[in-house]
Write a protein that holds these residues in place. Structure first.
Motif, PDB file in Angstrom:
ATOM      1  N   GLU A   1       0.829  -1.215   0.000  1.00  0.00           N
ATOM      2  CA  GLU A   1       0.000   0.000   0.000  1.00  0.00           C
ATOM      3  C   GLU A   1       0.858   1.257   0.000  1.00  0.00           C
ATOM      4  OE1 GLU A   1      -0.462  -2.525   2.289  1.00  0.00           O
ATOM      5  OE2 GLU A   1      -2.181  -3.418   1.255  1.00  0.00           O
ATOM      6  N   GLU A   2       1.951   1.233   0.750  1.00  0.00           N
ATOM      7  CA  GLU A   2       2.862   2.382   0.777  1.00  0.00           C
ATOM      8  C   GLU A   2       3.516   2.579  -0.588  1.00  0.00           C
ATOM      9  OE1 GLU A   2       4.591   2.729   5.275  1.00  0.00           O
ATOM     10  OE2 GLU A   2       5.226   0.998   4.108  1.00  0.00           O
ATOM     11  N   GLU A   3       3.961   1.483  -1.197  1.00  0.00           N
ATOM     12  CA  GLU A   3       4.580   1.583  -2.516  1.00  0.00           C
ATOM     13  C   GLU A   3       3.590   2.112  -3.549  1.00  0.00           C
ATOM     14  OE1 GLU A   3       6.411  -2.115  -3.619  1.00  0.00           O
ATOM     15  OE2 GLU A   3       7.946  -1.947  -2.069  1.00  0.00           O
ATOM     16  N   GLU A   4       2.364   1.639  -3.504  1.00  0.00           N
ATOM     17  CA  GLU A   4       1.333   2.111  -4.434  1.00  0.00           C
ATOM     18  C   GLU A   4       1.058   3.598  -4.229  1.00  0.00           C
ATOM     19  OE1 GLU A   4      -2.098  -0.398  -3.970  1.00  0.00           O
ATOM     20  OE2 GLU A   4      -0.978  -2.191  -4.528  1.00  0.00           O
TER      21      GLU A   4
ATOM     22  N   ASP B   1      -0.422  15.315   0.744  1.00  0.00           N
ATOM     23  CA  ASP B   1      -1.649  15.155  -0.022  1.00  0.00           C
ATOM     24  C   ASP B   1      -2.617  14.254   0.760  1.00  0.00           C
ATOM     25  OD1 ASP B   1      -3.571  13.940  -1.914  1.00  0.00           O
ATOM     26  OD2 ASP B   1      -2.405  14.996  -3.435  1.00  0.00           O
ATOM     27  N   PRO B   2      -3.865  14.704   0.969  1.00  0.00           N
ATOM     28  CA  PRO B   2      -4.833  13.890   1.720  1.00  0.00           C
ATOM     29  C   PRO B   2      -5.066  12.507   1.119  1.00  0.00           C
ATOM     30  CG  PRO B   2      -5.700  16.090   1.299  1.00  0.00           C
ATOM     31  CD  PRO B   2      -4.408  15.981   0.550  1.00  0.00           C
ATOM     32  N   GLU B   3      -4.862  12.380  -0.180  1.00  0.00           N
ATOM     33  CA  GLU B   3      -5.061  11.095  -0.856  1.00  0.00           C
ATOM     34  C   GLU B   3      -4.027  10.056  -0.417  1.00  0.00           C
ATOM     35  OE1 GLU B   3      -5.248   9.466  -5.474  1.00  0.00           O
ATOM     36  OE2 GLU B   3      -5.168  11.616  -5.096  1.00  0.00           O
ATOM     37  N   PHE B   4      -2.820  10.501  -0.056  1.00  0.00           N
ATOM     38  CA  PHE B   4      -1.722   9.582   0.266  1.00  0.00           C
ATOM     39  C   PHE B   4      -1.287   9.657   1.731  1.00  0.00           C
ATOM     40  CE2 PHE B   4      -0.908  11.441  -4.041  1.00  0.00           C
ATOM     41  CZ  PHE B   4      -1.507  10.425  -4.754  1.00  0.00           C
ATOM     42  N   ARG B   5      -1.785  10.648   2.455  1.00  0.00           N
ATOM     43  CA  ARG B   5      -1.318  10.909   3.827  1.00  0.00           C
ATOM     44  C   ARG B   5      -1.473   9.695   4.733  1.00  0.00           C
ATOM     45  NH1 ARG B   5      -4.303  15.575   5.686  1.00  0.00           N
ATOM     46  NH2 ARG B   5      -2.932  16.727   4.283  1.00  0.00           N
TER      47      ARG B   5
ATOM     48  N   GLN C   1      -1.574   6.433   4.057  1.00  0.00           N
ATOM     49  CA  GLN C   1      -0.658   5.332   3.740  1.00  0.00           C
ATOM     50  C   GLN C   1       0.797   5.680   4.058  1.00  0.00           C
ATOM     51  OE1 GLN C   1      -2.852   6.648   1.597  1.00  0.00           O
ATOM     52  NE2 GLN C   1      -3.957   5.063   0.508  1.00  0.00           N
ATOM     53  N   LEU C   2       1.144   6.965   3.962  1.00  0.00           N
ATOM     54  CA  LEU C   2       2.538   7.373   4.124  1.00  0.00           C
ATOM     55  C   LEU C   2       2.790   8.101   5.445  1.00  0.00           C
ATOM     56  CD1 LEU C   2       3.113   8.633   0.470  1.00  0.00           C
ATOM     57  CD2 LEU C   2       3.815   6.442   1.452  1.00  0.00           C
ATOM     58  N   SER C   3       1.898   7.937   6.407  1.00  0.00           N
ATOM     59  CA  SER C   3       1.995   8.687   7.659  1.00  0.00           C
ATOM     60  C   SER C   3       3.254   8.375   8.464  1.00  0.00           C
ATOM     61  CB  SER C   3       0.758   8.434   8.522  1.00  0.00           C
ATOM     62  OG  SER C   3       0.679   7.072   8.879  1.00  0.00           O
ATOM     63  N   ASN C   4       3.808   7.197   8.295  1.00  0.00           N
ATOM     64  CA  ASN C   4       5.014   6.821   9.040  1.00  0.00           C
ATOM     65  C   ASN C   4       6.287   6.991   8.229  1.00  0.00           C
ATOM     66  OD1 ASN C   4       3.627   6.021  11.412  1.00  0.00           O
ATOM     67  ND2 ASN C   4       3.033   4.118  10.379  1.00  0.00           N
ATOM     68  N   ARG C   5       6.213   7.703   7.130  1.00  0.00           N
ATOM     69  CA  ARG C   5       7.364   7.903   6.247  1.00  0.00           C
ATOM     70  C   ARG C   5       7.752   9.376   6.181  1.00  0.00           C
ATOM     71  NH1 ARG C   5       9.636   2.956   5.704  1.00  0.00           N
ATOM     72  NH2 ARG C   5       8.011   1.422   5.337  1.00  0.00           N
ATOM     73  N   THR C   6       9.032   9.629   5.950  1.00  0.00           N
ATOM     74  CA  THR C   6       9.541  10.990   5.802  1.00  0.00           C
ATOM     75  C   THR C   6       9.832  11.273   4.339  1.00  0.00           C
ATOM     76  OG1 THR C   6      11.864  10.353   6.008  1.00  0.00           O
ATOM     77  CG2 THR C   6      10.659  10.815   8.072  1.00  0.00           C
ATOM     78  N   ASN C   7      10.131  12.538   4.045  1.00  0.00           N
ATOM     79  CA  ASN C   7      10.533  12.913   2.685  1.00  0.00           C
ATOM     80  C   ASN C   7      11.737  12.086   2.239  1.00  0.00           C
ATOM     81  OD1 ASN C   7       8.587  14.877   2.947  1.00  0.00           O
ATOM     82  ND2 ASN C   7      10.024  16.575   3.051  1.00  0.00           N
ATOM     83  N   ILE C   8      12.680  11.904   3.141  1.00  0.00           N
ATOM     84  CA  ILE C   8      13.892  11.136   2.835  1.00  0.00           C
ATOM     85  C   ILE C   8      13.542   9.681   2.541  1.00  0.00           C
ATOM     86  CG2 ILE C   8      16.158  10.405   3.695  1.00  0.00           C
ATOM     87  CD1 ILE C   8      15.860  13.453   3.153  1.00  0.00           C
ATOM     88  N   ASP C   9      12.612   9.110   3.301  1.00  0.00           N
ATOM     89  CA  ASP C   9      12.172   7.728   3.048  1.00  0.00           C
ATOM     90  C   ASP C   9      11.630   7.595   1.627  1.00  0.00           C
ATOM     91  OD1 ASP C   9      12.770   6.913   5.663  1.00  0.00           O
ATOM     92  OD2 ASP C   9      10.727   7.265   6.366  1.00  0.00           O
TER      93      ASP C   9
END
Length: 69
Positions: free
Chosen positions: A11-14, A34-38, A40-48
Motif C-alpha cells: 500500500e505504501e509503494e502504491e 496530499d490527503p489522498e496519500f497521507r 498510507q505514508l503517515s510513518n514515512r519521511t521525505n527522505i524515506d
C-alpha cells in the motif's frame, strides 16, 4: 538513537507511485501532505520517499539490463 527500519508495504509503494504520477519525482513533501496519500505514508519521511524511489528505479534499471543480456 535511530528509528528502526520498517519494510515498505504494498500500500505504501502504491501510494508513492501514485504520488509520483500526480506530482512527479522530487515533490516528496507534496506527496506526503496530499490527503489522498497521507494515511498510507503517515510513518514515512521525505527522505524515506526519496530513497525508496531511488531504489525502485535502480531495481527496474537492473531488470532491464538483465533482460538485454
Amino acid at each position: 538513537m535511530y528509528a528502526q527500519r520498517r519494510k515498505w508495504s504494498a500500500e505504501e509503494e502504491e501510494a508513492l507511485l501514485a504520488g509520483i504520477c500526480k506530482y512527479g519525482p522530487g515533490k516528496w513533501s507534496y506527496i506526503i501532505n496530499d490527503p489522498e496519500f497521507r494515511a498510507q505514508l503517515s510513518n514515512r519521511t521525505n527522505i524515506d520517499l526519496k530513497d525508496k524511489w531511488r531504489n525502485m528505479t535502480i531495481k527496474e534499471e537492473a531488470k532491464t539490463l538483465v533482460n538485454k543480456i
